[in-house]
Design a protein around this motif. Structure first.
Motif, PDB file in Angstrom:
ATOM      1  N   CYS A  23      24.253  18.264  86.972  1.00  0.00           N
ATOM      2  CA  CYS A  23      24.313  18.620  85.558  1.00  0.00           C
ATOM      3  C   CYS A  23      23.352  19.767  85.279  1.00  0.00           C
ATOM      4  N   SER A  24      23.851  20.771  84.563  1.00  0.00           N
ATOM      5  CA  SER A  24      22.980  21.849  84.069  1.00  0.00           C
ATOM      6  C   SER A  24      22.936  21.762  82.561  1.00  0.00           C
ATOM      7  N   PRO A  25      21.757  21.665  81.966  1.00  0.00           N
ATOM      8  CA  PRO A  25      21.669  21.484  80.518  1.00  0.00           C
ATOM      9  C   PRO A  25      21.990  22.761  79.752  1.00  0.00           C
ATOM     10  N   LYS A  26      22.194  22.605  78.482  1.00  0.00           N
ATOM     11  CA  LYS A  26      22.389  23.735  77.566  1.00  0.00           C
ATOM     12  C   LYS A  26      21.129  24.599  77.589  1.00  0.00           C
ATOM     13  N   SER A  27      21.331  25.902  77.469  1.00  0.00           N
ATOM     14  CA  SER A  27      20.203  26.824  77.459  1.00  0.00           C
ATOM     15  C   SER A  27      19.196  26.437  76.386  1.00  0.00           C
ATOM     16  N   GLY A  28      17.926  26.357  76.775  1.00  0.00           N
ATOM     17  CA  GLY A  28      16.870  26.008  75.826  1.00  0.00           C
ATOM     18  C   GLY A  28      16.524  24.526  75.797  1.00  0.00           C
ATOM     19  N   HIS A  29      17.370  23.704  76.403  1.00  0.00           N
ATOM     20  CA  HIS A  29      17.107  22.266  76.435  1.00  0.00           C
ATOM     21  C   HIS A  29      16.339  21.895  77.695  1.00  0.00           C
ATOM     22  N   ASP A  30      15.470  20.866  77.575  1.00  0.00           N
ATOM     23  CA  ASP A  30      14.627  20.491  78.697  1.00  0.00           C
ATOM     24  C   ASP A  30      14.825  19.041  79.133  1.00  0.00           C
ATOM     25  N   THR A  31      15.725  18.332  78.477  1.00  0.00           N
ATOM     26  CA  THR A  31      15.909  16.901  78.737  1.00  0.00           C
ATOM     27  C   THR A  31      17.355  16.611  79.095  1.00  0.00           C
ATOM     28  N   VAL A  32      17.533  15.792  80.120  1.00  0.00           N
ATOM     29  CA  VAL A  32      18.879  15.424  80.564  1.00  0.00           C
ATOM     30  C   VAL A  32      18.998  13.905  80.589  1.00  0.00           C
ATOM     31  N   SER A  33      20.073  13.413  79.992  1.00  0.00           N
ATOM     32  CA  SER A  33      20.373  11.980  80.022  1.00  0.00           C
ATOM     33  C   SER A  33      21.716  11.781  80.701  1.00  0.00           C
TER      34      SER A  33
END
Lengths: 114, 111
Positions: A23-33
């Protein structure tokens, strides 16, 4: 602006095998669930990664493990696959350091265990 | 932990009809979102609405945080509105970082 991306989109594995989802998060986001969604049910929380550490974990066995990298992307690993692990696996990204944050989900990885 | 209930569980509408979906939650929340899950499984963000009222085209939502419920309104429904609608909440300030999802409302719009 790329949203949340997951790979692969579909996967077929045999019982007892191991699988890694990404999973690659949305730009600017630092948290992955990570969430697991069985057919006909709502998503169930597996765990959340923030600052490269597992911040919270749901009611899933230790066969489910994860990792977050310095670029905030994440992996979900499942060992010793069971037929019951067949599900849609969803990744969500958000901001980890504020109370008010909107979550965005990827398109999911559909895992089939045979 | 916090409980989230959605109603109705199933809804069948004729194209052009209006509908209201409800989400009740058992405790105060920090974040609340409405999602539409498309046939391929992706959760599409409809509204981020921990309180207040928002509108986006034919859709609008209202959350009354003090009474612990949220409503999603769909007007002039179209067949493309079909799918499952989820409400999800969390309580970060109390250490619950995960989203807790309701059971969903399965909507079918007939042409």
């Amino acid at each position: 602006d790329a949203g949340v991306t997951q790979s692969p989109t579909h996967l077929i594995k045999t019982r007892g095998q191991q699988v890694t989802l990404r999973c690659s998060p949305k730009s600017g986001h630092d948290t992955v669930s990570w969430y697991q969604q069985a057919l006909g049910q709502g998503p169930q929380f597996i765990f959340q990664y923030y600052e490269e550490e597992e911040r919270q974990r749901g009611n899933f066995p230790d066969r489910f493990s994860g990792h977050q990298f310095p670029n905030y992307s994440s992996e979900l690993n499942v060992n010793a696959l069971l037929l019951g692990d067949s599900a849609l696996y969803l990744c969500a990204s958000s901001l980890g350091y504020v109370w008010d944050t909107e979550a965005f989900f990827g398109q999911g990885t559909r895992l089939t265990v045979v | 932990g916090i409980q989230v209930e959605q109603s109705p569980p199933d809804l069948i509408l004729q194209e052009g009809a209006n509908s209201t979906l409800r989400c009740n939650f058992s405790d105060s929340v920090n974040n609340l979102q409405w999602f539409h899950q498309n046939p391929w499984g992706q959760l599409i963000n409809l509204f981020y609405i921990p309180s207040g009222t928002k509108q986006n085209g034919r859709l609008s939502a209202t959350t009354v945080a003090t009474e612990r419920y949220s409503l999603l309104y769909i007007s002039s429904s179209q067949t493309t509105d079909s799918g499952v609608y989820f409400c999800a909440v969390d309580r970060r300030a109390s250490g619950t970082y995960k989203y807790i999802f309701g059971t969903g409302t399965r909507l079918k719009v007939l042409a």
